[in-house]
Enzyme design. Sequence first.
Site, mmCIF file in Angstrom:
data_model
loop_
_atom_site.group_PDB
_atom_site.id
_atom_site.type_symbol
_atom_site.label_atom_id
_atom_site.label_comp_id
_atom_site.label_asym_id
_atom_site.label_seq_id
_atom_site.Cartn_x
_atom_site.Cartn_y
_atom_site.Cartn_z
ATOM 1 N N ASP A 16 -40.938 30.722 33.293
ATOM 2 C CA ASP A 16 -39.937 30.993 34.640
ATOM 3 C C ASP A 16 -40.583 31.225 35.837
ATOM 4 O O ASP A 16 -40.232 31.925 36.788
ATOM 5 C CB ASP A 16 -39.212 32.232 34.214
ATOM 6 C CG ASP A 16 -38.368 32.169 32.625
ATOM 7 O OD1 ASP A 16 -37.844 31.145 32.605
ATOM 8 O OD2 ASP A 16 -38.632 32.992 31.847
ATOM 9 N N GLY A 18 -40.986 28.606 37.981
ATOM 10 C CA GLY A 18 -40.505 27.987 38.864
ATOM 11 C C GLY A 18 -41.108 26.450 38.983
ATOM 12 O O GLY A 18 -41.123 25.801 39.924
ATOM 13 N N LYS A 19 -41.648 26.186 37.913
ATOM 14 C CA LYS A 19 -42.166 24.565 37.713
ATOM 15 C C LYS A 19 -41.283 23.517 37.975
ATOM 16 O O LYS A 19 -41.601 22.400 38.644
ATOM 17 C CB LYS A 19 -42.548 24.416 36.197
ATOM 18 C CG LYS A 19 -43.555 25.455 35.586
ATOM 19 C CD LYS A 19 -43.683 25.268 34.386
ATOM 20 C CE LYS A 19 -42.858 25.850 33.335
ATOM 21 N NZ LYS A 19 -42.659 27.200 33.130
ATOM 22 N N GLY A 20 -39.834 23.841 37.565
ATOM 23 C CA GLY A 20 -38.837 22.729 37.985
ATOM 24 C C GLY A 20 -38.923 22.424 39.423
ATOM 25 O O GLY A 20 -38.855 21.131 39.888
ATOM 26 N N ALA A 42 -36.449 25.310 27.370
ATOM 27 C CA ALA A 42 -36.759 25.421 28.684
ATOM 28 C C ALA A 42 -35.485 25.471 29.710
ATOM 29 O O ALA A 42 -34.377 24.926 29.098
ATOM 30 C CB ALA A 42 -37.515 24.091 29.075
ATOM 31 N N GLY A 43 -35.479 26.018 30.934
ATOM 32 C CA GLY A 43 -34.689 25.948 31.811
ATOM 33 C C GLY A 43 -35.003 25.648 33.294
ATOM 34 O O GLY A 43 -35.473 26.653 33.724
ATOM 35 N N HIS A 44 -35.013 24.541 33.781
ATOM 36 C CA HIS A 44 -35.863 24.314 35.083
ATOM 37 C C HIS A 44 -34.671 23.987 36.095
ATOM 38 O O HIS A 44 -33.769 23.235 36.115
ATOM 39 C CB HIS A 44 -36.628 22.949 35.049
ATOM 40 C CG HIS A 44 -37.866 23.229 34.213
ATOM 41 N ND1 HIS A 44 -38.650 21.959 33.458
ATOM 42 C CD2 HIS A 44 -38.298 24.256 33.626
ATOM 43 C CE1 HIS A 44 -39.435 22.638 32.711
ATOM 44 N NE2 HIS A 44 -39.374 23.958 32.811
ATOM 45 N N GLN A 226 -42.235 26.443 29.495
ATOM 46 C CA GLN A 226 -42.599 27.734 29.181
ATOM 47 C C GLN A 226 -44.000 28.002 30.182
ATOM 48 O O GLN A 226 -44.033 27.388 31.154
ATOM 49 C CB GLN A 226 -43.074 27.980 27.788
ATOM 50 C CG GLN A 226 -41.631 27.765 26.937
ATOM 51 C CD GLN A 226 -41.075 26.471 26.597
ATOM 52 O OE1 GLN A 226 -41.941 25.554 26.225
ATOM 53 N NE2 GLN A 226 -39.941 26.325 26.767
ATOM 54 N N THR A 302 -31.650 29.670 30.599
ATOM 55 C CA THR A 302 -31.327 29.237 29.304
ATOM 56 C C THR A 302 -30.399 30.090 28.518
ATOM 57 O O THR A 302 -29.345 29.719 28.048
ATOM 58 C CB THR A 302 -32.273 28.668 28.357
ATOM 59 O OG1 THR A 302 -33.188 27.640 29.099
ATOM 60 C CG2 THR A 302 -31.979 28.113 27.103
ATOM 61 N N LYS A 333 -41.925 32.390 44.714
ATOM 62 C CA LYS A 333 -41.350 33.542 44.856
ATOM 63 C C LYS A 333 -41.879 34.752 45.606
ATOM 64 O O LYS A 333 -41.673 35.852 45.666
ATOM 65 C CB LYS A 333 -40.540 34.049 43.685
ATOM 66 C CG LYS A 333 -39.664 33.098 42.941
ATOM 67 C CD LYS A 333 -39.216 33.397 41.575
ATOM 68 C CE LYS A 333 -37.825 33.746 41.906
ATOM 69 N NZ LYS A 333 -36.988 34.241 40.599
ATOM 70 N N LEU A 334 -42.722 34.184 46.788
ATOM 71 C CA LEU A 334 -43.486 35.208 47.515
ATOM 72 C C LEU A 334 -42.543 36.129 48.258
ATOM 73 O O LEU A 334 -42.547 37.307 48.492
ATOM 74 C CB LEU A 334 -44.395 34.553 48.542
ATOM 75 C CG LEU A 334 -45.133 35.367 49.541
ATOM 76 C CD1 LEU A 334 -46.368 36.064 48.542
ATOM 77 C CD2 LEU A 334 -45.678 34.726 50.722
HETATM 78 P P1 IMP Z 1 -38.362 29.994 21.517
HETATM 79 O O1 IMP Z 1 -39.355 29.069 22.421
HETATM 80 O O2 IMP Z 1 -37.082 29.630 21.475
HETATM 81 O O3 IMP Z 1 -38.888 29.789 20.106
HETATM 82 O O4 IMP Z 1 -38.743 31.477 22.081
HETATM 83 C C1 IMP Z 1 -40.094 31.947 21.592
HETATM 84 C C2 IMP Z 1 -40.529 32.929 22.778
HETATM 85 O O5 IMP Z 1 -40.646 32.192 23.998
HETATM 86 C C3 IMP Z 1 -39.650 34.063 23.350
HETATM 87 O O6 IMP Z 1 -40.133 35.105 23.903
HETATM 88 C C4 IMP Z 1 -38.610 33.185 24.372
HETATM 89 O O7 IMP Z 1 -38.057 34.415 25.317
HETATM 90 C C5 IMP Z 1 -39.746 32.680 25.009
HETATM 91 N N1 IMP Z 1 -39.352 31.212 25.827
HETATM 92 C C6 IMP Z 1 -39.222 30.117 25.308
HETATM 93 N N2 IMP Z 1 -39.010 29.339 26.167
HETATM 94 C C7 IMP Z 1 -38.846 29.939 27.457
HETATM 95 C C8 IMP Z 1 -38.696 29.624 28.840
HETATM 96 O O8 IMP Z 1 -38.381 28.493 29.351
HETATM 97 N N3 IMP Z 1 -38.869 30.718 29.872
HETATM 98 C C9 IMP Z 1 -39.247 31.874 29.519
HETATM 99 N N4 IMP Z 1 -39.688 32.083 28.177
HETATM 100 C C10 IMP Z 1 -39.268 31.282 27.010
#
Ligand code: IMP
Length: 427
Positions: A16, A18-20, A42-44, A226, A302, A333-334
């Site tokens: 999280d 801000g890679k996207g 992931a959620g970009h 991640q 996500t 995010k400064l």
């Molecule tokens: P999983 O990847 O769904 O198995 O989750 C394992 C850990 O990684 C958990 O603590 C999630 O909250 C974290 N996680 C997975 N994907 C992301 C992401 O894109 N951003 C932040 N944390 C993530």
Amino acid sequence: MSGYRCLVVVGAQWGDEGKGKIVDMLAEEAGLVARYQGGANAGHTVHVGDEEFILHQIPSGILHPGKRCLLGNGVVLDVEQFFQELDGLIARGIDAEARVGISGRAHLLLDYHKRLDHASEQARGPARIGTTGKGIGPAYEDKIARRGIRVGDLRIPERARELVIEAASAANERLRANGTELIDPARIADQLLERRARILPLMTDVGLEITRSVAAGVPVLLEGAQGALLDVDHGTYPFVTASTTTAAGAATGTGIGPTTIDSVLGVIKAYTTRVGSGPLPSEIDGELGIRLRDLGGEYGATTGRPRRCGWFDAVVARYSARVNGLTALALTKLDVLDTFKEIQIVTGYQTDAGLLDEFPDDLSLLEGARPVLETMPGWESPTQDVRSIGQLPDRARRYIARIEELTGVPIAYVGVGTKREQIIRIG
Ligand code: IMP
């Protein structure tokens, strides 16, 4: 950050960062962008003009016309969600299908992986990881147990059906043991095979495409998901994701040799966040933490979950610089810190084993750790409209310089908002 041949962009904290947005900006200069690990966890989030795009599996480069976007072998492909995302982009006028390619070696993530994820979290009770529930762990488990199904297996439909039925039946055994509702293996096989005609034309040799692109002098961007502290080996195990999120994963997750990579950009927030369970030594409890969360809009892209917030952790950043071999940082995010009278930086941890200034592998030390804090004066003025480093308030520049000093890595970009034009290039 121009002049690279093959650049990896990684998250330098817990995701999280801000890679996207950074990949979206850098994609302008690249010919090809590839994801190398993770999946729909992931959620970009990327803003283009007034439009917001949230990408889960397709590389953020897709928003640039003409860019080739690949999913490497290290990715676990959530087939249903992938097509939803692809169709969503097409509906918004983006010619995504013609530009996306998927490795024949990538593993498929199917419905039962998500159910197994939920069942496993439930079984862990209070010791749960806090996963995204997207089935990531179980899909990688199947891969390593050598019972996974790869995209290339779809070439022969009868064989693919057999594999799905076998794997889904094995999943049912585990679900039954957990007292969870069972799945219908034949239905899952039918659903997957319906997608076959659309997946096969997307299949490609990702490593070969990247190697050819680099040889032809066309820059390649490898987009991590991640963050380093969620890496299955180097993160805060077991509170990690199931893939190699660090830069080395970009080689194994796409099928190139590590010497093809010449630059690694770490994306790092001006403070720290984490979603899910596990230690966060910089965590700020109480009102200050809530203020940081609200100002930063720190809710998962996500899952919508609120993120835990803390000050910038230089121990984490230095560790991340080392395990990723970072050649530059993008500080994002400064602007979220604009209103703070004082800003703190974590420079060490006071633990039962004494003062630590290097990130330990022993979680028990981290759990009881008290952060050693360095205080800097806040700049208390808005930065969102700043477009060059010289226009930043002195105190903000001092904060940036201190982060460079503590990490030993030059900062190449500073983010002051969500829009493309709010990324300041340094140098
Ligand atoms: P999983 O990847 O769904 O198995 O989750 C394992 C850990 O990684 C958990 O603590 C999630 O909250 C974290 N996680 C997975 N994907 C992301 C992401 O894109 N951003 C932040 N944390 C993530």
